[in-house]
Write a protein that holds these residues in place. Structure first.
Motif, PDB file in Angstrom:
ATOM      1  N   THR A 112       1.562 -13.927  -8.984  1.00  0.00           N
ATOM      2  CA  THR A 112       1.317 -13.379  -7.656  1.00  0.00           C
ATOM      3  C   THR A 112       2.198 -12.166  -7.398  1.00  0.00           C
ATOM      4  O   THR A 112       3.258 -12.011  -7.993  1.00  0.00           O
ATOM      5  N   GLY A 113       1.742 -11.312  -6.505  1.00  0.00           N
ATOM      6  CA  GLY A 113       2.481 -10.150  -6.048  1.00  0.00           C
ATOM      7  C   GLY A 113       2.032  -9.831  -4.642  1.00  0.00           C
ATOM      8  O   GLY A 113       1.052 -10.393  -4.143  1.00  0.00           O
ATOM      9  N   ARG A 114       2.756  -8.901  -3.974  1.00  0.00           N
ATOM     10  CA  ARG A 114       2.369  -8.572  -2.605  1.00  0.00           C
ATOM     11  C   ARG A 114       2.895  -7.217  -2.195  1.00  0.00           C
ATOM     12  O   ARG A 114       3.783  -6.647  -2.813  1.00  0.00           O
ATOM     13  N   CYS A 115       2.310  -6.709  -1.119  1.00  0.00           N
ATOM     14  CA  CYS A 115       2.761  -5.504  -0.440  1.00  0.00           C
ATOM     15  C   CYS A 115       3.098  -5.898   0.994  1.00  0.00           C
ATOM     16  O   CYS A 115       2.742  -6.994   1.455  1.00  0.00           O
ATOM     17  N   TRP A 116       3.767  -5.013   1.731  1.00  0.00           N
ATOM     18  CA  TRP A 116       4.015  -5.282   3.149  1.00  0.00           C
ATOM     19  C   TRP A 116       2.737  -5.103   3.939  1.00  0.00           C
ATOM     20  O   TRP A 116       2.457  -5.856   4.865  1.00  0.00           O
ATOM     21  N   LYS A 117       1.971  -4.082   3.590  1.00  0.00           N
ATOM     22  CA  LYS A 117       0.715  -3.807   4.300  1.00  0.00           C
ATOM     23  C   LYS A 117      -0.449  -3.922   3.309  1.00  0.00           C
ATOM     24  O   LYS A 117      -0.549  -4.920   2.625  1.00  0.00           O
ATOM     25  N   GLU A 118      -1.268  -2.877   3.194  1.00  0.00           N
ATOM     26  CA  GLU A 118      -2.478  -2.937   2.373  1.00  0.00           C
ATOM     27  C   GLU A 118      -2.183  -2.732   0.886  1.00  0.00           C
ATOM     28  O   GLU A 118      -1.245  -2.045   0.516  1.00  0.00           O
ATOM     29  N   VAL A 119      -3.043  -3.321   0.052  1.00  0.00           N
ATOM     30  CA  VAL A 119      -2.968  -3.166  -1.402  1.00  0.00           C
ATOM     31  C   VAL A 119      -3.960  -2.081  -1.801  1.00  0.00           C
ATOM     32  O   VAL A 119      -5.128  -2.124  -1.415  1.00  0.00           O
ATOM     33  N   ARG A 120      -3.491  -1.086  -2.573  1.00  0.00           N
ATOM     34  CA  ARG A 120      -4.386  -0.040  -3.065  1.00  0.00           C
ATOM     35  C   ARG A 120      -5.091  -0.496  -4.330  1.00  0.00           C
ATOM     36  O   ARG A 120      -6.303  -0.374  -4.469  1.00  0.00           O
ATOM     37  N   SER A 121      -4.325  -1.017  -5.309  1.00  0.00           N
ATOM     38  CA  SER A 121      -4.926  -1.493  -6.555  1.00  0.00           C
ATOM     39  C   SER A 121      -4.004  -2.514  -7.206  1.00  0.00           C
ATOM     40  O   SER A 121      -2.808  -2.567  -6.912  1.00  0.00           O
ATOM     41  N   ALA A 122      -4.571  -3.292  -8.097  1.00  0.00           N
ATOM     42  CA  ALA A 122      -3.810  -4.297  -8.846  1.00  0.00           C
ATOM     43  C   ALA A 122      -4.452  -4.446 -10.211  1.00  0.00           C
ATOM     44  O   ALA A 122      -5.679  -4.396 -10.340  1.00  0.00           O
ATOM     45  N   TRP A 123      -3.617  -4.606 -11.247  1.00  0.00           N
ATOM     46  CA  TRP A 123      -4.135  -4.772 -12.601  1.00  0.00           C
ATOM     47  C   TRP A 123      -3.148  -5.588 -13.424  1.00  0.00           C
ATOM     48  O   TRP A 123      -1.998  -5.759 -13.059  1.00  0.00           O
ATOM     49  N   VAL A 124      -3.633  -6.084 -14.541  1.00  0.00           N
ATOM     50  CA  VAL A 124      -2.839  -6.928 -15.442  1.00  0.00           C
ATOM     51  C   VAL A 124      -2.747  -6.213 -16.786  1.00  0.00           C
ATOM     52  O   VAL A 124      -3.743  -5.699 -17.295  1.00  0.00           O
ATOM     53  N   THR A 125      -1.526  -6.179 -17.358  1.00  0.00           N
ATOM     54  CA  THR A 125      -1.350  -5.633 -18.702  1.00  0.00           C
ATOM     55  C   THR A 125      -1.050  -6.770 -19.664  1.00  0.00           C
ATOM     56  O   THR A 125      -0.512  -7.807 -19.278  1.00  0.00           O
ATOM     57  N   HIS A 126      -1.414  -6.565 -20.931  1.00  0.00           N
ATOM     58  CA  HIS A 126      -1.268  -7.589 -21.965  1.00  0.00           C
ATOM     59  C   HIS A 126      -0.471  -7.031 -23.135  1.00  0.00           C
ATOM     60  O   HIS A 126      -0.603  -5.860 -23.480  1.00  0.00           O
ATOM     61  N   GLU A 127       0.308  -7.881 -23.774  1.00  0.00           N
ATOM     62  CA  GLU A 127       0.948  -7.540 -25.040  1.00  0.00           C
ATOM     63  C   GLU A 127       1.152  -8.844 -25.813  1.00  0.00           C
ATOM     64  O   GLU A 127       1.342  -9.903 -25.219  1.00  0.00           O
ATOM     65  N   PRO A 128       1.077  -8.788 -27.136  1.00  0.00           N
ATOM     66  CA  PRO A 128       1.260 -10.013 -27.919  1.00  0.00           C
ATOM     67  C   PRO A 128       2.698 -10.497 -27.818  1.00  0.00           C
ATOM     68  O   PRO A 128       3.634  -9.716 -27.916  1.00  0.00           O
ATOM     69  N   ALA A 129       2.866 -11.792 -27.604  1.00  0.00           N
ATOM     70  CA  ALA A 129       4.201 -12.371 -27.503  1.00  0.00           C
ATOM     71  C   ALA A 129       4.751 -12.734 -28.873  1.00  0.00           C
ATOM     72  O   ALA A 129       5.954 -12.813 -29.056  1.00  0.00           O
ATOM     73  N   ASP A 130       3.873 -12.953 -29.822  1.00  0.00           N
ATOM     74  CA  ASP A 130       4.302 -13.286 -31.179  1.00  0.00           C
ATOM     75  C   ASP A 130       3.587 -12.357 -32.150  1.00  0.00           C
ATOM     76  O   ASP A 130       2.534 -11.828 -31.847  1.00  0.00           O
ATOM     77  N   PRO A 131       4.164 -12.134 -33.321  1.00  0.00           N
ATOM     78  CA  PRO A 131       3.504 -11.240 -34.274  1.00  0.00           C
ATOM     79  C   PRO A 131       2.195 -11.838 -34.778  1.00  0.00           C
ATOM     80  O   PRO A 131       1.998 -13.047 -34.741  1.00  0.00           O
ATOM     81  N   ALA A 132       1.323 -10.973 -35.238  1.00  0.00           N
ATOM     82  CA  ALA A 132       0.033 -11.421 -35.767  1.00  0.00           C
ATOM     83  C   ALA A 132       0.258 -12.273 -37.017  1.00  0.00           C
ATOM     84  O   ALA A 132       1.146 -11.986 -37.822  1.00  0.00           O
ATOM     85  N   PRO A 133      -0.539 -13.337 -37.182  1.00  0.00           N
ATOM     86  CA  PRO A 133      -0.371 -14.153 -38.378  1.00  0.00           C
ATOM     87  C   PRO A 133      -0.693 -13.349 -39.623  1.00  0.00           C
ATOM     88  O   PRO A 133      -1.693 -12.643 -39.680  1.00  0.00           O
ATOM     89  N   ALA A 134       0.192 -13.450 -40.603  1.00  0.00           N
ATOM     90  CA  ALA A 134       0.008 -12.716 -41.853  1.00  0.00           C
ATOM     91  C   ALA A 134      -0.986 -13.452 -42.732  1.00  0.00           C
ATOM     92  O   ALA A 134      -0.907 -14.662 -42.910  1.00  0.00           O
ATOM     93  N   SER A 135      -1.912 -12.706 -43.279  1.00  0.00           N
ATOM     94  CA  SER A 135      -2.873 -13.324 -44.193  1.00  0.00           C
ATOM     95  C   SER A 135      -2.243 -13.370 -45.584  1.00  0.00           C
ATOM     96  O   SER A 135      -1.489 -12.480 -45.964  1.00  0.00           O
TER      97      SER A 135
END
Length: 153
Positions: free
Chosen positions: A107-130
């Motif tokens: 959750t997040g908030r502003c005091w008044k109106e919200v203009r925009s909101a978005w979510v960013t992603h990044e891997p928390a663990d390295p990719a499994p090695a084949s």
């Protein structure tokens, strides 16, 4: 009859001229090929199995992101909220890890109106090695068996 032939020839030559001009203009504006790959292109032809699917809900000045991760890799998400008023501070949430088959709510908030909101992603663990292709590891000879123990003497 002769006037019709000359008229047809004039129309045909004008059509060829217009088509040639259009093709030349299109060739001139076409971007030159580059040797570099685009940054967004995946290294392999397979899609990456990563990234929680998130849905953001804005209710007044509050924002909630509901995220679920259907993939086997852990996703680290952050909610970013941009407020509408110039004096209202934009916020970024702390990173939240969403494990495989897991759910998170940020959750997040502003005091008044919200203009925009978005979510960013990044891997928390390295990719499994084949595993590297090649022959299986070679094991040495088995040790010779020693004498068997005798029971009950």
């Amino acid at each position: 009859m002769r006037a019709i032939r000359h008229g047809f020839g004039a129309i045909a030559s004008v059509a060829v001229l217009i088509t040639g001009t259009a093709v030349a203009a299109e060739v001139r504006t076409a971007p030159a090929p580059t040797d570099e790959l685009p940054v967004t292109a995946p290294a392999t032809g397979e899609p990456e199995n990563f990234g929680a699917s998130c849905r953001t809900v804005v209710e007044g000045s509050r924002v909630t992101a509901h995220c679920s991760n259907p993939y086997p890799r852990t996703d680290r998400i952050r909610l970013h909220v941009e407020c509408d008023r110039w004096w209202d501070l934009d916020t970024d949430s702390a990173p939240v890890e969403v494990g495989p088959a897991d759910y998170a709510q940020v959750t997040g908030r502003c005091w008044k109106e919200v203009r925009s909101a978005w979510v960013t992603h990044e891997p928390a663990d390295p990719a499994p090695a084949s595993p590297a292709p090649g022959p299986p590891p070679v094991r040495g000879p088995l040790p010779a068996p020693g004498p068997l123990p005798v029971r009950g003497s």
